[in-house]
Design a protein around this motif. Structure first.
Motif, PDB file in Angstrom:
ATOM      1  N   ALA A 138      76.820  -4.084  73.292  1.00 33.28           N
ATOM      2  CA  ALA A 138      76.566  -5.333  72.635  1.00 33.28           C
ATOM      3  C   ALA A 138      76.685  -5.023  71.105  1.00 33.28           C
ATOM      4  CB  ALA A 138      75.173  -5.574  72.606  1.00 33.28           C
ATOM      5  N   GLU A 139      76.639  -3.890  70.596  1.00 25.91           N
ATOM      6  CA  GLU A 139      76.819  -3.449  69.330  1.00 25.91           C
ATOM      7  C   GLU A 139      77.154  -2.081  69.032  1.00 25.91           C
ATOM      8  OE1 GLU A 139      73.872  -4.886  65.550  1.00 25.91           O
ATOM      9  OE2 GLU A 139      72.877  -4.675  67.421  1.00 25.91           O
ATOM     10  N   VAL A 140      77.708  -1.693  67.819  1.00 22.81           N
ATOM     11  CA  VAL A 140      78.122  -0.233  67.390  1.00 22.81           C
ATOM     12  C   VAL A 140      77.251  -0.160  66.085  1.00 22.81           C
ATOM     13  CG1 VAL A 140      79.569   1.379  66.681  1.00 22.81           C
ATOM     14  CG2 VAL A 140      80.330  -0.302  68.607  1.00 22.81           C
ATOM     15  N   LEU A 141      76.184   0.926  66.331  1.00 22.73           N
ATOM     16  CA  LEU A 141      75.149   1.338  65.062  1.00 22.73           C
ATOM     17  C   LEU A 141      75.316   2.702  64.543  1.00 22.73           C
ATOM     18  CD1 LEU A 141      72.038  -0.268  66.679  1.00 22.73           C
ATOM     19  CD2 LEU A 141      73.751  -1.482  65.024  1.00 22.73           C
ATOM     20  N   LEU A 142      75.124   2.749  63.207  1.00 20.55           N
ATOM     21  CA  LEU A 142      74.960   4.213  62.974  1.00 20.55           C
ATOM     22  C   LEU A 142      73.210   4.412  62.558  1.00 20.55           C
ATOM     23  CD1 LEU A 142      77.459   3.115  59.888  1.00 20.55           C
ATOM     24  CD2 LEU A 142      77.917   4.834  61.837  1.00 20.55           C
ATOM     25  N   ILE A 143      73.363   5.719  62.624  1.00 19.70           N
ATOM     26  CA  ILE A 143      71.928   6.292  62.259  1.00 19.70           C
ATOM     27  C   ILE A 143      72.085   6.958  60.887  1.00 19.70           C
ATOM     28  CG2 ILE A 143      70.179   7.841  63.178  1.00 19.70           C
ATOM     29  CD1 ILE A 143      71.216   7.305  65.846  1.00 19.70           C
ATOM     30  N   PRO A 144      71.109   6.663  59.975  1.00 14.79           N
ATOM     31  CA  PRO A 144      71.237   7.194  58.559  1.00 14.79           C
ATOM     32  C   PRO A 144      71.052   8.518  58.245  1.00 14.79           C
ATOM     33  CG  PRO A 144      69.205   5.907  59.009  1.00 14.79           C
ATOM     34  CD  PRO A 144      69.915   5.900  60.045  1.00 14.79           C
ATOM     35  N   ASN A 145      70.319   9.267  59.204  1.00 14.64           N
ATOM     36  CA  ASN A 145      70.229  10.732  58.974  1.00 14.64           C
ATOM     37  C   ASN A 145      71.491  11.672  58.651  1.00 14.64           C
ATOM     38  OD1 ASN A 145      68.317   9.640  60.941  1.00 14.64           O
ATOM     39  ND2 ASN A 145      67.118  10.806  59.546  1.00 14.64           N
ATOM     40  N   ASP A 146      71.600  12.159  57.473  1.00 12.24           N
ATOM     41  CA  ASP A 146      72.681  13.158  57.324  1.00 12.24           C
ATOM     42  C   ASP A 146      72.797  14.245  58.226  1.00 12.24           C
ATOM     43  OD1 ASP A 146      74.892  14.691  56.270  1.00 12.24           O
ATOM     44  OD2 ASP A 146      73.892  15.247  54.574  1.00 12.24           O
ATOM     45  N   GLN A 147      73.798  14.386  59.075  1.00 11.89           N
ATOM     46  CA  GLN A 147      74.021  15.370  60.040  1.00 11.89           C
ATOM     47  C   GLN A 147      74.920  16.645  59.661  1.00 11.89           C
ATOM     48  OE1 GLN A 147      72.409  15.580  63.086  1.00 11.89           O
ATOM     49  NE2 GLN A 147      71.284  13.633  63.166  1.00 11.89           N
ATOM     50  N   SER A 148      75.120  16.653  58.352  1.00  9.82           N
ATOM     51  CA  SER A 148      76.166  17.468  58.071  1.00  9.82           C
ATOM     52  C   SER A 148      75.289  18.919  57.500  1.00  9.82           C
ATOM     53  CB  SER A 148      76.951  17.122  56.702  1.00  9.82           C
ATOM     54  OG  SER A 148      75.885  16.977  55.596  1.00  9.82           O
ATOM     55  N   SER A 149      73.962  18.952  57.538  1.00 11.07           N
ATOM     56  CA  SER A 149      73.284  20.160  57.156  1.00 11.07           C
ATOM     57  C   SER A 149      73.497  21.376  58.181  1.00 11.07           C
ATOM     58  CB  SER A 149      71.733  19.731  57.435  1.00 11.07           C
ATOM     59  OG  SER A 149      71.007  20.807  57.066  1.00 11.07           O
ATOM     60  N   GLU A 150      73.815  22.455  57.922  1.00 10.09           N
ATOM     61  CA  GLU A 150      74.044  23.671  58.626  1.00 10.09           C
ATOM     62  C   GLU A 150      72.739  24.677  58.386  1.00 10.09           C
ATOM     63  OE1 GLU A 150      76.440  24.024  60.736  1.00 10.09           O
ATOM     64  OE2 GLU A 150      77.225  22.101  60.251  1.00 10.09           O
ATOM     65  N   ARG A 151      71.615  24.289  57.914  1.00 11.15           N
ATOM     66  CA  ARG A 151      70.389  25.181  57.457  1.00 11.15           C
ATOM     67  C   ARG A 151      70.347  26.100  58.624  1.00 11.15           C
ATOM     68  NH1 ARG A 151      65.821  22.670  54.524  1.00 11.15           N
ATOM     69  NH2 ARG A 151      65.267  24.838  54.182  1.00 11.15           N
ATOM     70  N   ARG A 152      70.076  27.242  58.765  1.00 12.83           N
ATOM     71  CA  ARG A 152      69.636  28.238  59.874  1.00 12.83           C
ATOM     72  C   ARG A 152      68.357  27.836  60.115  1.00 12.83           C
ATOM     73  NH1 ARG A 152      73.399  31.609  60.847  1.00 12.83           N
ATOM     74  NH2 ARG A 152      72.228  33.405  61.551  1.00 12.83           N
ATOM     75  N   SER A 158      64.830  34.508  61.276  1.00 17.72           N
ATOM     76  CA  SER A 158      63.416  34.201  60.905  1.00 17.72           C
ATOM     77  C   SER A 158      63.026  34.501  59.499  1.00 17.72           C
ATOM     78  CB  SER A 158      62.556  35.025  62.116  1.00 17.72           C
ATOM     79  OG  SER A 158      62.854  36.461  61.666  1.00 17.72           O
ATOM     80  N   LYS A 159      63.802  35.498  58.988  1.00 16.59           N
ATOM     81  CA  LYS A 159      63.499  35.714  57.416  1.00 16.59           C
ATOM     82  C   LYS A 159      64.043  34.542  56.519  1.00 16.59           C
ATOM     83  CE  LYS A 159      63.777  39.315  53.922  1.00 16.59           C
ATOM     84  NZ  LYS A 159      64.738  38.883  53.011  1.00 16.59           N
ATOM     85  N   ASP A 160      65.251  34.242  56.849  1.00 13.76           N
ATOM     86  CA  ASP A 160      65.722  32.843  55.748  1.00 13.76           C
ATOM     87  C   ASP A 160      66.016  31.740  56.341  1.00 13.76           C
ATOM     88  OD1 ASP A 160      66.015  35.054  53.695  1.00 13.76           O
ATOM     89  OD2 ASP A 160      67.923  35.595  54.588  1.00 13.76           O
ATOM     90  N   GLY A 161      65.578  31.524  57.743  1.00 15.06           N
ATOM     91  CA  GLY A 161      65.843  30.247  58.228  1.00 15.06           C
ATOM     92  C   GLY A 161      64.530  29.362  57.923  1.00 15.06           C
ATOM     93  N   GLY A 162      64.419  28.358  59.018  1.00 12.51           N
ATOM     94  CA  GLY A 162      63.320  27.552  58.872  1.00 12.51           C
ATOM     95  C   GLY A 162      63.535  26.330  57.890  1.00 12.51           C
ATOM     96  N   GLY A 163      62.491  25.600  57.744  1.00  7.88           N
ATOM     97  CA  GLY A 163      62.330  24.483  57.029  1.00  7.88           C
ATOM     98  C   GLY A 163      62.769  22.962  57.774  1.00  7.88           C
ATOM     99  N   THR A 164      62.948  21.907  57.106  1.00  2.46           N
ATOM    100  CA  THR A 164      63.187  20.558  57.929  1.00  2.46           C
ATOM    101  C   THR A 164      64.721  20.513  58.044  1.00  2.46           C
ATOM    102  OG1 THR A 164      61.568  19.545  56.612  1.00  2.46           O
ATOM    103  CG2 THR A 164      63.120  18.104  57.755  1.00  2.46           C
ATOM    104  N   HIS A 165      64.988  20.067  59.156  1.00  4.85           N
ATOM    105  CA  HIS A 165      66.637  20.010  59.824  1.00  4.85           C
ATOM    106  C   HIS A 165      66.707  18.599  60.175  1.00  4.85           C
ATOM    107  CE1 HIS A 165      66.898  24.311  59.980  1.00  4.85           C
ATOM    108  NE2 HIS A 165      65.536  24.177  60.614  1.00  4.85           N
ATOM    109  N   PRO A 166      68.100  17.944  60.205  1.00  6.62           N
ATOM    110  CA  PRO A 166      68.235  16.667  60.630  1.00  6.62           C
ATOM    111  C   PRO A 166      67.577  16.402  62.126  1.00  6.62           C
ATOM    112  CG  PRO A 166      70.344  17.650  59.667  1.00  6.62           C
ATOM    113  CD  PRO A 166      69.081  18.769  59.951  1.00  6.62           C
ATOM    114  N   PRO A 167      67.438  15.345  62.505  1.00  9.03           N
ATOM    115  CA  PRO A 167      66.904  15.089  64.046  1.00  9.03           C
ATOM    116  C   PRO A 167      67.950  15.419  64.796  1.00  9.03           C
ATOM    117  CG  PRO A 167      67.235  12.930  63.013  1.00  9.03           C
ATOM    118  CD  PRO A 167      67.384  13.930  61.534  1.00  9.03           C
ATOM    119  N   GLU A 168      67.766  15.509  66.227  1.00 13.22           N
ATOM    120  CA  GLU A 168      68.721  15.969  66.990  1.00 13.22           C
ATOM    121  C   GLU A 168      69.760  14.745  67.224  1.00 13.22           C
ATOM    122  OE1 GLU A 168      69.171  18.640  69.316  1.00 13.22           O
ATOM    123  OE2 GLU A 168      67.738  19.441  68.007  1.00 13.22           O
TER     124      GLU A 168
END
Length: 176
Positions: A138-152, A158-168
């Motif tokens: 019926a439609e083609v939609l975009l989801i606004p969350n930036d998916q380009s983040s490559e944060r570990r 476990s030492k340098d990773g963590g934080g907020t990541h884009p949604p799945e």
């Protein structure tokens, strides 16, 4: 039980461990950003929900056979645009074909860096979504969350990773 000297030194030992980074395993947490509201035209947002100053838009879409595999029948051919990014290291958003109830029938991520520059400065591109029942689109939609983040993640580092990541990334069956 324990000598008083040993008990008195325990807090100091914990402080030393914390400062040395040995306790970072206990502090590492991963969270996922909340998925933003899908639309035909969206303001791309970072993991904290703040706009990046970039707009992404589905310019048009249609059902037609893919020229490389016409025997597979109709697929969703869509055109999209980005405005406000240089296209070199810009954002990426999920694009989904949805039915009348906004249930995703097929999704993929489109990167602004894969777009072509237009004379007006906008970046455009096109893509194909293969869906099981194209007549339901019926439609083609975009989801606004930036998916380009490559944060570990904590699992990766476990030492340098963590934080907020884009949604799945969005997928078939997701309610948008």
């Amino acid at each position: 039980m324990f000598p008083a000297r040993l008990l008195a030194a325990a807090p100091l030992a914990l402080v030393i461990l914390a400062l040395s980074g040995c306790s970072s395993v206990w502090d590492c947490t991963d969270t996922s950003a909340k998925r933003g509201e899908a639309g035909v035209r969206v303001q791309v947002e970072d993991t904290s929900g703040q706009p990046l100053g970039v707009t992404a838009e589905v310019v048009d879409w249609r059902l037609e056979p893919h020229p490389q595999v016409p025997s597979e029948g109709d697929q969703v051919h869509f055109h999209y645009g980005y405005d406000g990014t240089d296209g070199i290291s810009g954002p990426a958003v999920d694009v989904c074909a949805v039915d009348g109830k906004r249930v995703a029938l097929g999704c993929q991520t489109v990167h602004s860096s894969e777009s072509r520059p237009e004379p007006d400065g906008a970046l455009t591109g096109d893509g194909w979504l293969a869906v099981e029942r194209p007549e339901q689109v019926a439609e083609v939609l975009l989801i606004p969350n930036d998916q380009s983040s490559e944060r570990r993640t904590c699992e990766q580092d476990s030492k340098d990773g963590g934080g907020t990541h884009p949604p799945e990334p969005a997928g078939r069956g997701d309610q948008l």
